[in-house]
Scaffold this motif. Structure first.
Motif, PDB file in Angstrom:
ATOM      1  N   GLU A 186      30.436  32.101 -12.729  1.00  0.00           N
ATOM      2  CA  GLU A 186      29.456  31.040 -12.932  1.00  0.00           C
ATOM      3  C   GLU A 186      29.738  29.917 -11.943  1.00  0.00           C
ATOM      4  OE1 GLU A 186      29.429  29.604 -16.921  1.00  0.00           O
ATOM      5  OE2 GLU A 186      29.173  31.577 -17.818  1.00  0.00           O
ATOM      6  N   GLN A 187      28.757  29.045 -11.757  1.00  0.00           N
ATOM      7  CA  GLN A 187      28.967  27.862 -10.929  1.00  0.00           C
ATOM      8  C   GLN A 187      30.103  27.031 -11.523  1.00  0.00           C
ATOM      9  OE1 GLN A 187      26.808  27.082  -8.259  1.00  0.00           O
ATOM     10  NE2 GLN A 187      27.664  25.109  -7.689  1.00  0.00           N
ATOM     11  N   LEU A 188      31.016  26.597 -10.678  1.00  0.00           N
ATOM     12  CA  LEU A 188      32.143  25.775 -11.120  1.00  0.00           C
ATOM     13  C   LEU A 188      32.161  24.511 -10.277  1.00  0.00           C
ATOM     14  CD1 LEU A 188      34.557  25.766 -13.098  1.00  0.00           C
ATOM     15  CD2 LEU A 188      35.952  26.655 -11.233  1.00  0.00           C
ATOM     16  N   ASP A 189      31.629  23.433 -10.834  1.00  0.00           N
ATOM     17  CA  ASP A 189      31.478  22.190 -10.075  1.00  0.00           C
ATOM     18  C   ASP A 189      30.720  22.486  -8.776  1.00  0.00           C
ATOM     19  OD1 ASP A 189      32.853  21.068 -12.158  1.00  0.00           O
ATOM     20  OD2 ASP A 189      34.727  20.864 -11.079  1.00  0.00           O
ATOM     21  N   THR A 190      31.361  22.298  -7.629  1.00  0.00           N
ATOM     22  CA  THR A 190      30.669  22.513  -6.352  1.00  0.00           C
ATOM     23  C   THR A 190      30.801  23.943  -5.834  1.00  0.00           C
ATOM     24  OG1 THR A 190      32.637  21.758  -5.151  1.00  0.00           O
ATOM     25  CG2 THR A 190      30.968  20.104  -5.670  1.00  0.00           C
ATOM     26  N   CYS A 191      31.531  24.797  -6.536  1.00  0.00           N
ATOM     27  CA  CYS A 191      31.759  26.172  -6.081  1.00  0.00           C
ATOM     28  C   CYS A 191      30.706  27.108  -6.654  1.00  0.00           C
ATOM     29  CB  CYS A 191      33.154  26.655  -6.507  1.00  0.00           C
ATOM     30  SG  CYS A 191      34.487  25.978  -5.526  1.00  0.00           S
ATOM     31  N   ARG A 192      30.050  27.826  -5.762  1.00  0.00           N
ATOM     32  CA  ARG A 192      29.043  28.797  -6.188  1.00  0.00           C
ATOM     33  C   ARG A 192      29.706  30.060  -6.717  1.00  0.00           C
ATOM     34  NH1 ARG A 192      25.658  29.388  -0.819  1.00  0.00           N
ATOM     35  NH2 ARG A 192      24.768  31.115  -2.032  1.00  0.00           N
TER      36      ARG A 192
END
Length: 201
Positions: free
Chosen positions: A80-86
């Motif tokens: 899943e998206q984690l803050d700014t990490c795709r």
């Protein structure tokens, strides 16, 4: 009885690591969704295999490695998206303390279950894999180098477990996994193989 009298040891309740170890061993494994931030993941990765500069201004790692081979690789699947990490597959760069994107994609539930069909909780957001480089581990040590690499992986995994527990998160090693599917997704060659996997909610 004993030939010599036993020596009682003082209690250790005041030490924070002891309290973390107790929480790690006796808390129930939660399969519910937990909010894991990028900062928490960064701390787990750094505690596991991070680099820091000591007083002599030399790069040191958070775990020991015989001959300072440091033959392990750390890969992170974000489901899943984690803050700014795709979502995608990343490699942890220990020297720069960053995530290198290797594959940006959303893994379907079917693809996730191909990795670990027996134990995979639906709520899993982060999947960490450790690999070992054979040339690095065996140079100078022969076949024993592989064994030393396993020791090193154990140190890394335990540090990650403790770092996650300190943040109140779950980090558990997996066993029922499909190595072939994982190694194919990682794009490993004959010089590198997966040796340990864990999930973090």
């Amino acid at each position: 009885g004993y030939l010599f009298p036993v020596i009682g040891l003082p209690e250790t309740e005041d030490f924070s690591l002891r309290n973390i170890l107790v929480r790690t061993q006796f808390r129930e494994t939660s399969f519910e969704h937990q909010d894991v931030s990028l900062q928490v993941l960064a701390n787990i990765l750094w505690c596991g295999y991070g680099t820091f500069v000591d007083r002599s201004r030399q790069n040191c790692r958070t775990v020991p490695s015989l001959g300072e081979r440091y033959s392990l690789g750390v890969y992170v699947f974000l489901f899943e998206q984690l803050d700014t990490c795709r979502p995608g597959l990343y490699r942890y760069d220990t020297l720069r303390h960053c995530l290198e994107p290797l594959l940006l994609k959303v893994f379907t539930l079917y693809e996730r279950q191909m990795f670990a069909p027996a134990e995979w909780p639906v709520a899993t957001r982060i999947f960490v894999c450790l690999t070992i480089s054979f040339p690095l581990s065996t140079e100078g040590y022969g076949s024993r180098g592989y064994r030393y690499g396993l020791f090193e992986a154990g140190h890394v995994a335990q540090n990650m477990i403790l770092a996650a527990a300190e943040a109140g998160k779950t980090f558990v090693p997996l066993e029922g996994i499909h190595e072939g599917e994982i190694e194919m997704t990682l794009g490993l060659n004959t010089d590198e193989e997966r040796i340990l996997s864990a999930w973090c909610l």
